[in-house]
Design an enzyme around this catalytic site. Sequence first.
Site, mmCIF file in Angstrom:
data_model
loop_
_atom_site.group_PDB
_atom_site.id
_atom_site.type_symbol
_atom_site.label_atom_id
_atom_site.label_comp_id
_atom_site.label_asym_id
_atom_site.label_seq_id
_atom_site.Cartn_x
_atom_site.Cartn_y
_atom_site.Cartn_z
ATOM 1 N N SER A 49 0.863 -1.181 0.000
ATOM 2 C CA SER A 49 0.000 0.000 0.000
ATOM 3 C C SER A 49 0.900 1.231 0.000
ATOM 4 C CB SER A 49 -0.884 -0.003 1.250
ATOM 5 O OG SER A 49 -0.067 0.155 2.403
ATOM 6 N N ASP A 84 -0.790 -1.651 -4.115
ATOM 7 C CA ASP A 84 -2.164 -1.891 -3.669
ATOM 8 C C ASP A 84 -2.900 -0.548 -3.521
ATOM 9 O OD1 ASP A 84 -4.302 -3.438 -2.696
ATOM 10 O OD2 ASP A 84 -3.598 -3.298 -0.617
ATOM 11 N N ASN A 231 -4.419 -9.017 4.297
ATOM 12 C CA ASN A 231 -3.468 -8.174 5.018
ATOM 13 C C ASN A 231 -3.670 -8.291 6.532
ATOM 14 O OD1 ASN A 231 -1.611 -6.236 5.742
ATOM 15 N ND2 ASN A 231 -2.898 -4.500 5.205
HETATM 16 P P1 13P Z 1 -7.719 -7.268 4.712
HETATM 17 O O1 13P Z 1 -6.796 -6.403 5.506
HETATM 18 O O2 13P Z 1 -9.129 -7.175 5.160
HETATM 19 O O3 13P Z 1 -7.236 -8.676 4.631
HETATM 20 O O4 13P Z 1 -7.731 -6.682 3.222
HETATM 21 C C1 13P Z 1 -6.563 -6.664 2.462
HETATM 22 C C2 13P Z 1 -6.761 -5.967 1.170
HETATM 23 O O5 13P Z 1 -7.790 -6.056 0.545
HETATM 24 C C3 13P Z 1 -5.661 -5.151 0.640
HETATM 25 O O6 13P Z 1 -6.026 -4.462 -0.506
#
Ligand code: 13P
Length: 287
Positions: A49, A84, A231
């Site tokens: 990210s 991301d 994540n």
């Molecule tokens: P989570 O943190 O809910 O697993 O989502 C991860 C995600 O979609 C990153 O783009």
Amino acid sequence: MLVSAKEMLQKAVAGHYAVGQFNINNLEWTKAILLTAQECNSPVILGVSEGAGKYMAGYKTIVGMVNGMLEELNITVPVALHLDHGSYDACYKCIEAGFSSIMFDGSHYAIEENVAKTKELVKVCAEKGISLEAEVGSIGGEEDGVIGMGECADPNECKMIADLGIDFLAAGIGNIHGKYPANWAGLSFETLAAIQEKTGDLPLVLHGGTGIPDDMIKKAIDLGVAKINVNTECQLVFAEATRQYIEAGKDQQGKGFDPRKLLAPGTEAIKAKVKEKMEIFGSIGRA
Ligand code: 13P
């Protein structure tokens, strides 16, 4: 060598499984995910990210770290390094830094602007052999303590973006980032089926993989989901294992304070979690 995620996801659609995108936060995270993918002979996508990019001292630092690990750890399974939820500017920075895949998240723009910006990036990415993910219908999540319920994307808008030549599409189907609230209505398979009908074989992406029950994951894969992002779940098991280590007083025994010891239980917990997800997604042995 890093690869684009295009081919691995097309293979996943054809083989009815999904490839995990696991977000990275530091060296331990990256190493744990790469070693697990190699051990499981599974393709993998490392997600970064913008916030994690800043935290890890910039995109170039990350590219250097990941490329170094691929070589030094003899990683031979397909690995994509993916931005991301990138802003327009971050996409260009990651392309320049050497990422092999990017996500342009234009879901907060009006559809016309999302189309225009995505179209421009399709051209740039195609020239460089980088895969491109686009988003329609924003994915919910916690912001300032308030959990926003995920939107459901408009299948016609999904088709407009899909037809631009992107490699895979994230569409909101009631999914949210982070933990799901107790009153969550679940994924909207009706929306997913309508989107798949319009977008055909284009690999679909399921964000917010943390906490989605296994049967819903399997059903989503049946309806064309080929990439699932995880994540928070890795963060939770890392924190839990680290807390147990400290609470057991292990950091105060011998050289238990050495970061190589202190961070080891959390790292092992990430490995186990990634393996568990790869089993559910069906990507083991698909490298
Ligand atoms: P989570 O943190 O809910 O697993 O989502 C991860 C995600 O979609 C990153 O783009």
